[in-house]
Structures are given as C-alpha cells and as structure tokens.
Design a protein around this motif. Structure first.
Motif, PDB file in Angstrom:
ATOM      1  N   TYR A 171       2.840 -11.056  -4.985  1.00  0.00           N
ATOM      2  CA  TYR A 171       1.448 -10.673  -4.770  1.00  0.00           C
ATOM      3  C   TYR A 171       0.549 -11.847  -4.390  1.00  0.00           C
ATOM      4  O   TYR A 171      -0.205 -11.776  -3.412  1.00  0.00           O
ATOM      5  N   SER A 213      -3.324  -7.020  -2.521  1.00  0.00           N
ATOM      6  CA  SER A 213      -2.378  -7.979  -3.097  1.00  0.00           C
ATOM      7  C   SER A 213      -2.989  -8.707  -4.286  1.00  0.00           C
ATOM      8  O   SER A 213      -2.332  -8.923  -5.307  1.00  0.00           O
ATOM      9  N   ASP A 216      -3.195  -6.266  -7.249  1.00  0.00           N
ATOM     10  CA  ASP A 216      -1.886  -6.126  -7.887  1.00  0.00           C
ATOM     11  C   ASP A 216      -1.521  -7.377  -8.680  1.00  0.00           C
ATOM     12  O   ASP A 216      -0.924  -7.288  -9.755  1.00  0.00           O
TER      13      ASP A 216
END
Length: 262
Positions: A171, A213, A216
C-alpha cells in the motif's frame, strides 16, 4: 462559447458548477477518495451489510445527492462535496463488485474503465469542444463531468488494487508511486509541457489510487502491510476533516471562481 450555446437554444445556462481548483480542492478530493475506500469496507465488513446491500444503498444515496446537485444553478460546497464523496464510494463498490462478485480480473477492470473514461472524454469534447472544468455551465456538460468523475474513481480503485495487491507492491509503496506521478504532472504543467486541462484530469485520475492506497495503508492490519488503525477510525477521521474543510469553504467562499464573486 457563446456561439456554441446559440446553436443549442434549449440548453439551460448555469453558473459554473465546479469550484476553483486550489490546494483545499485537492486535499478534500484525496480525503474523499480515502473515505471512499475505507468507508466502503466499513459498511461491507464492520456493519456486515455485505457488498450487494451496500452497493444498492450507496447507489440510492448517490442518486439523491446528484439529483440535488443537478437542481442547483451554481456551485455550492454542501452539495458538491457530498456528491464527490458518494461517487467515490460508489466507484469503489462498482470495481469491488466486478472483481469480488463476478471474478473479473483487475487487469481487465483497469483497462475497461480506462477505455470508458477515454470514450467519455472523446464524446464530451466532440459535443462541447472543451473539457475544461471552468465551463461546467450546462446540464449536458455537468452530465459528462460527473460520468467522467465516476469512471476516474472506478479506474483508480482498480489500478490501486492492481498495484498494491495483485502486483504485490504494497500500500505505501503504491501510494508513493502515484504521488510521484502527480508531482511529475505538476512539474510538466509548471514548465508548460502540458496544458492545464490535461494536467488537471491526469492528476484527478492519479489522486484516486493515491488516496485509496493511503487509506488501505492506514486501515489494513499490520500483517497485511498496513498500520492497523481500522476502517472505523480512519473513516471517521477523514469524514471529520472533510466536514471541517467544507464548512470553511462555505464560510470563506475562497473556492468561488474570481469571475463569479462579484
């Protein structure tokens, strides 16, 4: 532009329906993107609504918010930004539904949404002769604008998941890659290598996987490469931040276009 409107006498002319692009614009957009990712996960897993129910519920809310947005005659922060946030959640859910429910590979969804976005831009330009967000002042242009926004979010979700999960980059590294891409676009615009319209839309697409990203990374467990903050804390934090900035914009009106302030 005036000649174009004269050839379409039934087009209802509006004030511009999109805010001035400022640092706060990008900050809210990225946070809305992050909230779209973590908020969808929160509803699906924490609230145990499941993907189909969450998708149907959020589509209904989005329809209501967009109906209100289309009924306004100018940009209003308390209408525009909820629409962006909801379309971020729905864009995430569309991609997740295709991948998780129907088994469509992320490579296919990424390519399909990229093609859909390009087609939207092509039809938009052929009809209106502009893709500028400073000219979202007729119902047709607003329709193209929101359709393009939906595809940017769906595409960003697919591309972000493809890089972070399927390609195994993780991530945070994925967020850094997308952040570097945005920085490169900004540099190219500053030196005049690309125009402002192209720069805006490329950056708009890239901020989606950047925010997803990063969201997350904050929410996912440490074992999965995240910080383990969870979807509840992450979603609530970004929601409060978005509400605070939207309230500031509504009061200060600093995101109104200069030509519309008088």
């Amino acid at each position: 532009m005036s000649n174009m409107r004269a050839t379409r006498p039934f087009a209802r002319t509006l004030f511009n329906k999109v805010p001035e692009v400022t640092a706060i614009f990008w900050a809210i957009k990225i946070m809305a993107t992050t909230l779209g990712e973590t908020g969808a996960d929160y509803l699906i897993f924490k609230m145990k609504l499941g993907l189909p129910v969450t998708s149907a519920l959020m589509l209904g809310v989005l329809a209501l918010v967009l109906a209100l947005q289309f009924r306004t005659d100018r940009y209003r922060p308390w209408v525009y930004w909820p629409a962006v946030t909801m379309i971020s959640i729905v864009g995430t859910l569309i991609t997740d539904s295709l991948v998780d429910t129907y088994g469509v590979p992320l490579t296919v969804t990424t390519a399909a949404f990229a093609a859909a976005l390009i087609a939207t831009f092509a039809i938009w330009y052929l009809r209106e002769r502009t893709l500028s967000i400073h000219a979202i002042d007729t119902p047709a242009r607003e329709g193209f604008y929101w359709l393009a926004i939906l595809f940017t979010f769906a595409l960003g979700t697919a591309a972000g998941d493809l890089m972070a999960e399927r390609l195994g980059l993780g991530y945070l590294p994925s967020a850094r890659i997308f952040g570097a891409g945005i920085a490169a676009v900004f540099a190219a615009w500053r030196i005049g290598a690309i125009g402002p319209v192209l720069a805006f839309w490329i950056a708009y697409v890239l901020t989606r996987p950047l925010g997803a990203s990063f969201g997350d990374f904050l929410a996912q467990p440490v074992a999965n490469g995240g910080l383990g903050l969870g979807t509840v804390l992450t979603s609530e934090t970004f929601l409060v931040a978005i509400l605070g900035l939207v309230a500031y914009l509504a009061i200060s009106r600093i995101d109104l276009e200069q030509s519309r302030r008088a």
